[in-house]
Every structure is written in C-alpha cells, then in structure tokens.
Scaffold this active site. Structure first.
Site, PDB file in Angstrom:
ATOM      1  N   ASP A  93       0.871  -1.167   0.000  1.00  0.00           N
ATOM      2  CA  ASP A  93       0.000   0.000   0.000  1.00  0.00           C
ATOM      3  C   ASP A  93       0.911   1.220   0.000  1.00  0.00           C
ATOM      4  OD1 ASP A  93      -0.966   0.652   3.431  1.00  0.00           O
ATOM      5  OD2 ASP A  93       0.951   0.538   2.457  1.00  0.00           O
ATOM      6  N   SER A  94       0.320   2.406  -0.107  1.00  0.00           N
ATOM      7  CA  SER A  94       1.155   3.579  -0.395  1.00  0.00           C
ATOM      8  C   SER A  94       1.544   4.344   0.863  1.00  0.00           C
ATOM      9  CB  SER A  94       0.358   4.540  -1.281  1.00  0.00           C
ATOM     10  OG  SER A  94      -0.804   4.943  -0.555  1.00  0.00           O
ATOM     11  N   GLY A  95       0.998   3.956   1.990  1.00  0.00           N
ATOM     12  CA  GLY A  95       1.279   4.721   3.196  1.00  0.00           C
ATOM     13  C   GLY A  95       0.244   5.792   3.455  1.00  0.00           C
ATOM     14  N   GLY A  96      -0.638   6.025   2.498  1.00  0.00           N
ATOM     15  CA  GLY A  96      -1.659   7.063   2.665  1.00  0.00           C
ATOM     16  C   GLY A  96      -2.440   6.860   3.952  1.00  0.00           C
ATOM     17  N   PHE A  97      -2.921   5.663   4.145  1.00  0.00           N
ATOM     18  CA  PHE A  97      -3.744   5.358   5.323  1.00  0.00           C
ATOM     19  C   PHE A  97      -2.940   5.499   6.610  1.00  0.00           C
ATOM     20  CE2 PHE A  97      -7.359   3.596   7.391  1.00  0.00           C
ATOM     21  CZ  PHE A  97      -6.919   2.697   8.349  1.00  0.00           C
ATOM     22  N   ASP A 147      -2.801   8.535  -1.549  1.00  0.00           N
ATOM     23  CA  ASP A 147      -4.118   9.175  -1.465  1.00  0.00           C
ATOM     24  C   ASP A 147      -4.325   9.736  -0.066  1.00  0.00           C
ATOM     25  OD1 ASP A 147      -4.156   6.752  -0.171  1.00  0.00           O
ATOM     26  OD2 ASP A 147      -6.300   6.506  -0.444  1.00  0.00           O
ATOM     27  N   GLN A 190     -11.870   7.335  -3.271  1.00  0.00           N
ATOM     28  CA  GLN A 190     -12.237   7.826  -1.952  1.00  0.00           C
ATOM     29  C   GLN A 190     -13.645   8.451  -2.031  1.00  0.00           C
ATOM     30  OE1 GLN A 190     -10.829   7.334   0.931  1.00  0.00           O
ATOM     31  NE2 GLN A 190      -8.782   6.605   0.414  1.00  0.00           N
ATOM     32  N   GLY A 217     -10.866   4.150   2.091  1.00  0.00           N
ATOM     33  CA  GLY A 217     -11.657   5.003   2.976  1.00  0.00           C
ATOM     34  C   GLY A 217     -12.894   4.347   3.544  1.00  0.00           C
ATOM     35  N   ASP A 267      -7.871  -7.245   1.871  1.00  0.00           N
ATOM     36  CA  ASP A 267      -6.817  -7.432   2.871  1.00  0.00           C
ATOM     37  C   ASP A 267      -7.383  -7.018   4.225  1.00  0.00           C
ATOM     38  OD1 ASP A 267      -6.323  -4.295   2.440  1.00  0.00           O
ATOM     39  OD2 ASP A 267      -5.350  -4.939   4.316  1.00  0.00           O
TER      40      ASP A 267
HETATM   41  C1  LIG Z   1      -9.469  -1.602   8.624  1.00  0.00           C
HETATM   42  N1  LIG Z   1     -10.012  -0.633   7.712  1.00  0.00           N
HETATM   43  C2  LIG Z   1      -9.276  -0.053   6.737  1.00  0.00           C
HETATM   44  N2  LIG Z   1      -9.725   0.886   5.896  1.00  0.00           N
HETATM   45  C3  LIG Z   1      -8.696   1.228   5.097  1.00  0.00           C
HETATM   46  C4  LIG Z   1      -8.578   2.170   4.105  1.00  0.00           C
HETATM   47  C5  LIG Z   1      -7.366   2.327   3.460  1.00  0.00           C
HETATM   48  C6  LIG Z   1      -7.198   3.374   2.423  1.00  0.00           C
HETATM   49  O1  LIG Z   1      -8.127   4.054   2.057  1.00  0.00           O
HETATM   50  N3  LIG Z   1      -5.932   3.528   1.975  1.00  0.00           N
HETATM   51  N4  LIG Z   1      -5.671   4.493   1.064  1.00  0.00           N
HETATM   52  C7  LIG Z   1      -6.295   1.511   3.785  1.00  0.00           C
HETATM   53  C8  LIG Z   1      -6.415   0.570   4.784  1.00  0.00           C
HETATM   54  C9  LIG Z   1      -7.610   0.440   5.446  1.00  0.00           C
HETATM   55  N5  LIG Z   1      -7.988  -0.358   6.495  1.00  0.00           N
END
Ligand SMILES: CNc1nc2cc(C(=O)NN)ccc2[nH]1
Ligand SMILES: [Zn+2]
Length: 357
Positions: A93-97, A147, A190, A217, A267
C-alpha cells in the site's frame, strides 16, 4: 510480463465475479484474501505455512518498511521479495492510510504530507513521487497510489476537497511510475460515505485507465450497510475487466457481502490480530478460546478444518497457551484464522463457478 486481469465468469445471481490476475511472481485466483505482512512478515506465521495453507499474495506496508528497516536496506537486498525471501506476489500500500491514521503531527499540503514517525518521532515528507519511488524499490507486483484517506465521519466539503487532491496526486503517481511492465499501479477511490463523491472519485480514478482500482476510505468505523451501499454505487462505474480491491476488509460476513457486490481482492489485519488476542473464526461465529468453558474441551477448534492447528491440537491446549501467553498460542491461532479465511474464499470462488452465488 505485464500485469493482466482475466474475467473468467460473471455470476448470474449477483455482481460476484470469478477472475485470474497474472503477475510477475505468480497467478492469483480471485476473489482473493491477502494476509497482511505489514513489516515483511505475516505476524506469527512462517512463510512455509503461508504457502502450505494456500496464500496467493500478501500485503506489505510502505510506511512501516520505509521507517524500519529503511529503503536503503531493502534496496541493497535487491527488493522486498529477496529481502524477506517471499516467492509469491506482494501488494504494497502507499502509506496514505498510515500517514493519516498512525503518525502524529502531520501537515498536509498540495505537494505532500509531512509527518513524524510513530517509532522515534523523526520528521519525514511523503509526496506522490516519493511514494512511487519507494514502491519501485520494494519491487512489489501491485503498488498503490498516494491518497488521502479521510476519517469517518467526515463532512461533505472536506471529503470533496480530499478526493480532488487524491485525484491530482494520482496523476502525479501515474506520471512518475515508469516500471509499468512489472508493477501494476492501482488508483484508490475515496469520497467517504457520500454517493455523489464516491461516483465523482471513481470517475476521476477510472479516467487514468489503470490495471486495477482500490476502494479506500471504508471499514473505518462506518455502519456496514453504508459500506455496502458505497460498493454498490461503484459497481457500474469501475470497468468490469479490471480487478476491484476493497482495502481493510475483512471478516467472513463482510467478505461475502462485498464479493456478491463485485469486489475481487481484500486485505485485513483482523484475522491475525484477533488470533493473537485469542479469538478464532468458526462457521458458527467467533470463539473466544480463553473462556473457561474450553478448559477441558478436547476437541479441535473446528472438526472439519484442515489447518495444522485443528489437525493437531485441542481447544483446551490452545486455551492454556493463550492464558499462559505462550508464543505458540499466537502462532497456532493465527494459522487457523488465516486458513479459515483462505478456505472461505476458496468456497466463494467455487460457489461462483457453480452458480450458487
Ligand atoms: C481496517 N479498515 C481499513 N480501511 C482502510 C482504508 C485504506 C485506504 O483508504 N488507503 N488508502 C487503507 C487501509 C484500510 N484499512
Ligand atoms: Zn483450523
């Protein structure tokens, strides 16, 4: 070879799809659940057990690996596959979250996000370009755009502002990503829980014509019904010949409800995290192994589970290990929970093939 998605079958009874995703490190049968290996390991499970239980692809987190061990270490190792000696596909993943949820004291500008490490408080700056460069060095088969994942609840105005910036950042990610033959860049939709914003974000993301699309999101505290509504809204907008990846989901019920609404990839850390706390998945629901009722229960967690844990150990022994905080308890329950979800997805794939869903 390029990353290619083959839509094998569309269900007649729902929006479920059976697909196949070809990557440089192997073929992925979808719908697929990806165990989370945040720091280059799926916590408490050895690689050989992951292979043996049918893991097709794992997720790793760019934010964490950038902070520790550091990208220079992984670069010198020849990329993440070599560094962790993992032979199958990896999605990063990109690290955004993480930047928006884990780190403190962050400052968001159009250029990127300044944040402090949750490990030692050191200051860092992620831009769309930097995050693509990091994932190019990691060498993962699927990489995510940078993002802004907004919290829930979130007002309409801020959600709109964030999705527009996410769309501008996506263009910068795409322009900076050169290794498209070996690494598929997914855009992330998003828009929080607003249908109009989800539609706008999806249209702006699909405009970039990418090999796959993530739904971000969600699963951030909103009611499940609202999450399902957002997925339904996106189904007709996301191209059917590209994989759809719902981030951070999930549990068996959410996996089923999302698969029948057209999601292909998932995931979630819940399976391994809850295992370490002593909660396991069963067909009848969740079992809290610490409960006294299992003290002399000499049956496996599940009679018909084919995992190493259910084939060799009893609830009484597993309860003892968790109560005694023995490492083996975390290992054995993690194996069961991940195998449970992988079996659950195997069944969903078969149900689609045989027209049951
Ligand atoms: C456990 N819930 C949950 N929602 C997520 C949303 C994102 C996301 O929008 N990343 N850009 C990432 C991991 C997430 N894990
Ligand atoms: Zn089991």
């Amino acid at each position: 070879m390029a990353i290619k998605f083959e839509l094998i079958k569309k269900s007649k009874k729902s929006n479920a799809r059976r697909g196949r995703l070809y990557t440089p490190h192997g073929v992925i049968e979808t719908p697929v659940f990806m165990p989370v290996g945040t720091q280059a390991t799926v916590k408490a499970i050895m690689h050989r057990d992951l292979y043996e239980m049918g893991t097709q692809i794992i997720l790793a987190n760019t934010y964490h690996l950038y902070l520790r061990p550091g990208i220079d270490v992984i670069k010198e190792a020849g990329g993440l596959h070599k560094f962790m000696n993992w032979q199958k596909p990896i999605l990063t993943d990109s690290g955004g979250f993480q930047v928006f949820s884990l780190s403190k004291l962050r400052t968001i500008t159009e250029d990127g996000v300044e944040f402090r490490s949750h490990i030692d408080g050191s200051r860092h700056f992620f831009t769309p370009e930097k995050v693509i460069e990091i994932q190019n060095i990691l060498g993962s088969d699927i990489i995510m755009a940078f993002d802004e994942c907004v919290p829930y609840p979130c007002d309409h105005e801020y959600a709109k502002w964030a999705l527009e910036r996410t769309a501008r950042w996506l263009k910068r990610c795409k322009a900076h990503h050169k290794n498209t033959e070996n690494q598929a860049l997914f855009g992330i939709v998003q828009g929080s829980t607003y249908k109009d914003l989800r539609i706008e974000s999806a249209k702006r993301t699909v405009e970039e014509d990418l090999p796959g699309y993530a739904i971000g999101g969600l699963s951030v505290g909103e009611p499940k019904e609202l999450m399902y509504e957002m997925i339904e809204v996106l189904h007709p907008i996301l191209p059917e010949d590209r994989p759809r990846y719902l981030m951070g989901v999930g549990t068996p019920d959410c996996l089923y409800e999302s698969v029948i609404r057209g999601v292909d990839m998932f995931d979630c850390v819940f399976a391994t995290r809850t295992a370490r706390n002593g909660t396991v998945f069963t067909k009848e629901g969740r079992m809290i192994i610490k409960n006294a009722q299992y003290a002399k229960d000499f049956r496996p967690i599940e009679e018909d589970c084919d995992c190493y844990t259910c084939q060799n150990f009893t609830r009484a022994y597993l309860r003892h290990l968790i109560k005694a905080e023995e490492i083996l308890g975390a290992i054995l329950l993690s194996i069961h929970n991940v195998r449970f979800l992988l079996r659950f997805m195997e069944k969903l794939r078969k149900d689609i093939e045989e027209d049951r869903i």
